[in-house]
Structures are given as C-alpha cells and as structure tokens.
Write a protein that holds these residues in place. Structure first.
Motif, PDB file in Angstrom:
ATOM      1  N   UNK A 203       7.927 -71.044 -12.767  1.00 58.43           N
ATOM      2  CA  UNK A 203       6.822 -70.381 -13.746  1.00 58.43           C
ATOM      3  C   UNK A 203       5.746 -71.400 -14.126  1.00 58.43           C
ATOM      4  N   UNK A 204       6.142 -72.734 -13.853  1.00 62.18           N
ATOM      5  CA  UNK A 204       4.890 -73.575 -13.988  1.00 62.18           C
ATOM      6  C   UNK A 204       4.191 -73.869 -12.736  1.00 62.18           C
ATOM      7  N   UNK A 209       1.311 -63.408 -13.854  1.00 65.52           N
ATOM      8  CA  UNK A 209       1.143 -61.898 -13.381  1.00 65.52           C
ATOM      9  C   UNK A 209       1.820 -61.771 -12.095  1.00 65.52           C
ATOM     10  N   UNK A 210       1.920 -62.764 -11.217  1.00 58.25           N
ATOM     11  CA  UNK A 210       2.742 -62.546 -10.152  1.00 58.25           C
ATOM     12  C   UNK A 210       4.247 -62.738 -10.245  1.00 58.25           C
ATOM     13  N   UNK A 212       5.702 -61.722 -12.882  1.00 53.90           N
ATOM     14  CA  UNK A 212       6.115 -60.231 -13.634  1.00 53.90           C
ATOM     15  C   UNK A 212       5.914 -59.032 -12.640  1.00 53.90           C
ATOM     16  N   UNK A 213       5.175 -59.193 -11.863  1.00 52.14           N
ATOM     17  CA  UNK A 213       4.880 -58.188 -10.785  1.00 52.14           C
ATOM     18  C   UNK A 213       6.321 -58.040 -10.027  1.00 52.14           C
ATOM     19  N   UNK A 214       6.803 -59.059  -9.301  1.00 56.54           N
ATOM     20  CA  UNK A 214       8.111 -58.967  -8.482  1.00 56.54           C
ATOM     21  C   UNK A 214       9.199 -58.774  -9.238  1.00 56.54           C
ATOM     22  N   UNK A 215       9.284 -59.463 -10.427  1.00 57.10           N
ATOM     23  CA  UNK A 215      10.489 -59.010 -11.464  1.00 57.10           C
ATOM     24  C   UNK A 215      10.326 -57.636 -11.773  1.00 57.10           C
ATOM     25  N   UNK A 216       9.310 -56.952 -12.063  1.00 60.08           N
ATOM     26  CA  UNK A 216       9.043 -55.415 -12.531  1.00 60.08           C
ATOM     27  C   UNK A 216       9.603 -54.716 -11.182  1.00 60.08           C
ATOM     28  N   UNK A 217       9.164 -54.839  -9.882  1.00 62.76           N
ATOM     29  CA  UNK A 217       9.668 -54.353  -8.878  1.00 62.76           C
ATOM     30  C   UNK A 217      11.260 -54.354  -8.755  1.00 62.76           C
ATOM     31  N   UNK A 275       1.132 -61.650  -0.664  1.00 58.83           N
ATOM     32  CA  UNK A 275       1.078 -63.131  -0.937  1.00 58.83           C
ATOM     33  C   UNK A 275       2.039 -63.444  -1.986  1.00 58.83           C
ATOM     34  N   UNK A 276       2.611 -62.752  -2.958  1.00 62.09           N
ATOM     35  CA  UNK A 276       3.525 -62.764  -3.771  1.00 62.09           C
ATOM     36  C   UNK A 276       5.003 -63.132  -2.916  1.00 62.09           C
ATOM     37  N   UNK A 277       5.277 -62.455  -2.081  1.00 60.89           N
ATOM     38  CA  UNK A 277       6.561 -62.671  -1.176  1.00 60.89           C
ATOM     39  C   UNK A 277       6.373 -64.142  -0.406  1.00 60.89           C
ATOM     40  N   UNK A 278       5.172 -64.325   0.173  1.00 62.33           N
ATOM     41  CA  UNK A 278       5.215 -65.563   0.585  1.00 62.33           C
ATOM     42  C   UNK A 278       5.303 -66.898  -0.145  1.00 62.33           C
ATOM     43  N   UNK A 279       4.800 -66.643  -1.283  1.00 65.75           N
ATOM     44  CA  UNK A 279       4.637 -67.927  -2.210  1.00 65.75           C
ATOM     45  C   UNK A 279       6.104 -68.135  -2.875  1.00 65.75           C
TER      46      UNK A 279
END
Length: 353
Positions: A203-204, A209-210, A212-217, A275-279
């Motif tokens: 989280x740091x 927003x990244x 939140x997006x993956x957790x929502x999915x 990119x969210x998955x890669x990071x």
C-alpha cells in the motif's frame, strides 16, 4: 504391511469429474441412448437438455450447479454481501459459457447456527443484488445447519438449439481469443492472502486505485453473460468456456473435448496482462504470465472463432486475440523471442493434495 489408502486428493477435481462421467456412461447407457445431447454435454460448463418429448420447443434447457465453501473459497476480508454476489456470479458464468440466457437460480445454503442475523441479511442482499444485476429471479432452494457456510446454486437457462455452444467445436485455423484482461483476480488474491506486513508495504508502494481495482476483481467478479449470448447468436464461435481455473486449464479442456487431434498455440506478447498484474506479481515474486495462465478466477470467456468472422464479432464485443487452433495435438506458447515451447497443462483444482 498394510497397503496405502488411495484418497480423492490423490486425483484432484478434474480426474474425479472424469471418473464420475465414466461411471455415468457405463451405468446409464439406456438413458443416454435416448438423450445423446445430455451425454455429450457431460463435463461441459452446463448440461443441455432437449425437452421436445414434453412439447415442441426451439430451445434447449441449460442447467448447471456450483458450490462455494467458507473455508476454501472465501478470504477473511470478503463480506457476507460479496459472498452472496459470488455464488450467483459463478453459476451465471457457467451459463454464459454455453451462450445461454439465464432464467432463474435455485439456492441451497448451509449456515452455522451462531451466524448473526445481520450477516445473514447481508448475504441474501448480495444474492438478490446479483440476481437483479443478471436479470434473473431467485426461484427457491433449501436451508440447513452446517459447521461452515456452504452456498450451492443451481442455475437454469435456455438457448436456441441451433445456437448452443460447447467446448467441443473448435477446428484447426480458428482464432483463439479472450474477452478481457487476465490475472487481475490473481493479483487481488495475492494481496488479500498476504501477511499484514506485506499488505502495508504494498500500500505504500502502489497507488490506492490499483490495489482497489484488483481486490474488487477478486471479491466481486462479474460474469460475461452478454458476451456469451452475443457469441452464440453470431453463429461464428465454434467453442466457448469461461476462465475460472486459468487460461492454460481452459485451453486444455477445449482440446480434451474435441474429437479431433487439436492443438492450441498462443503468443506471450498477445496475452492481455495489465500493468497492475505485472507490478503486484513482481512485488510478490510471482511470474505475471503464470498468474494469467494458472491462477484463475478471472471469469472472462475463452473463445474459438472462425477466422473470417473475427472482425465482425470484434465490432460487437471486446476481444483480445491470443492465438490460434492448430493440428499439432499440443498446447504451445511462443515466447517474446519467437521460440515455440510446450505449454504445461495446469490450473487451480479443488481436492488436490
């Protein structure tokens, strides 16, 4: 010395299902000689039933069932409302993979006796929210007491007989495509199931927003019912399934379902990895590609499409081309350097030791 006991976790979910299908073929031969379509659809995402014996109909009845258990399916962060949403979604997703229109849901639930009434109300609010979202009625079901929460849904749908889709229709030369990004749910579960320390650290590092997006999915997936119906109505999709156990696992299912010695070749640089998955994969030292291939829970659709019909179908639904159907008999992946490698089967399975 006593012989070693063979237990179901030695087999895993898919081998158990094939064991059931084999027994069904052997012990219900008389029934299936009269109802060959039901026999053919055993092992698919849903069963296709021809009710013309009862009365004339241009549609098949489509039926599927899915069950979720608290100890194996729900991370601790999942709210009762999200659990209710998910039991509807996993069932609707099976119907979407047949190109069918959902008509109603039957829900059976096992609940601990000490469950708070407010949590029960939230659970049912989630169920009904999802039913309204997918435009289906809750038809009924059953309730019982259980040591853990058990949610079991049976979805009923319909599809025109000439439009029904299965896993078994792919042909060499077909285009292989998916309906959306892969690996987002896997990234969400990596965060949800990680230590408090890792959650604080990520989280740091990453924008809110990244995360939140993956957790929502992960917590509130959406079935691609509209896309499944459009695919079926087009008449240009030869095979269809939903991606619940990872892309590689669903590709293997399409190959196994065919009567032909088919193969599928996909291309690493075409797999839609956001990119969210890669990071997040890099943070947890997980290969983002493997998150898309083997983790599952994306609830996107995997389609095999007639080559000359791809353009017209892409005008109607979102599609990402990832490869093509071949005659090699193998699952293959072309890496970014152009090397062709055999793609191992796999994916998430219940009942694996």
């Amino acid at each position: 010395m006593p012989s070693k006991k063979h237990i179901i976790s030695d087999l895993g979910e898919k081998k158990l299902i094939h064991r059931i299908i084999k027994k069904t073929h052997n012990l219900q031969q008389d029934y299936y000689s009269k109802h060959p379509l039901i026999k053919k659809s055993l092992g698919d995402d849903a069963a296709l039933m021809d009710l013309s014996e009862i009365g004339p109909s241009k549609n098949f009845l489509v039926v599927s069932s899915d069950m979720l258990l608290a100890k194996t399916h729900f991370p601790s962060q999942m709210s009762p409302r999200e659990k209710g949403w998910k039991i509807v979604t996993v069932n609707v997703s099976d119907i979407s993979a047949m190109g069918a229109i959902p008509q109603g849901l039957i829900l059976s639930i096992g609940l601990p006796g000490d469950m708070e009434i407010r949590h029960f109300d939230e659970l049912m609010d989630g169920v009904l929210e999802a039913c309204n979202y997918y435009h289906i009625p809750l038809l009924g079901g059953d309730t019982n007491e259980s040591s853990q929460m058990v949610l079991s849904g049976t979805i009923i749908g319909s599809v025109e007989k000439s439009k029904a889709l299965m896993k078994s229709g792919a042909r060499p030369g077909d285009i292989v495509a998916v309906s959306g990004d892969l690996g987002l749910a896997a990234a969400g579960f990596e965060i949800l199931l990680s230590s408090t320390r890792d959650q604080g650290k990520i989280k740091s590092i990453l924008p809110e927003k990244i995360i939140k997006k993956v957790i929502q999915k992960a917590l509130k997936p959406q079935a691609k019912i509209k896309e499944g119906i459009i695919a079926a109505q087009s008449g240009n999709v030869t095979a269809l399934t939903d991606i619940t156990d990872g892309l590689a696992s669903e590709m293997e299912e399409i190959l196994k379902a065919s009567d032909l010695p088919l193969g599928i070749r996909i291309y690493e640089d075409k797999i839609p990895l956001p990119e969210e998955v890669k990071k997040i994969g890099n943070f947890f030292s997980k290969d983002p590609l493997e998150m898309a291939l083997y983790y599952g829970e994306d609830f996107e659709l995997l389609l095999c499409i007639k080559k000359d019909a791809l353009a017209s179908l892409k005008d109607k639904i979102k599609l990402m081309v990832v490869g093509e159907v071949t005659s090699t008999g193998n699952m293959e992946i072309v890496d970014k350097k152009g090397n062709i490698n055999i793609l191992p089967p796999g994916g998430y399975q219940h009942l694996e030791g």
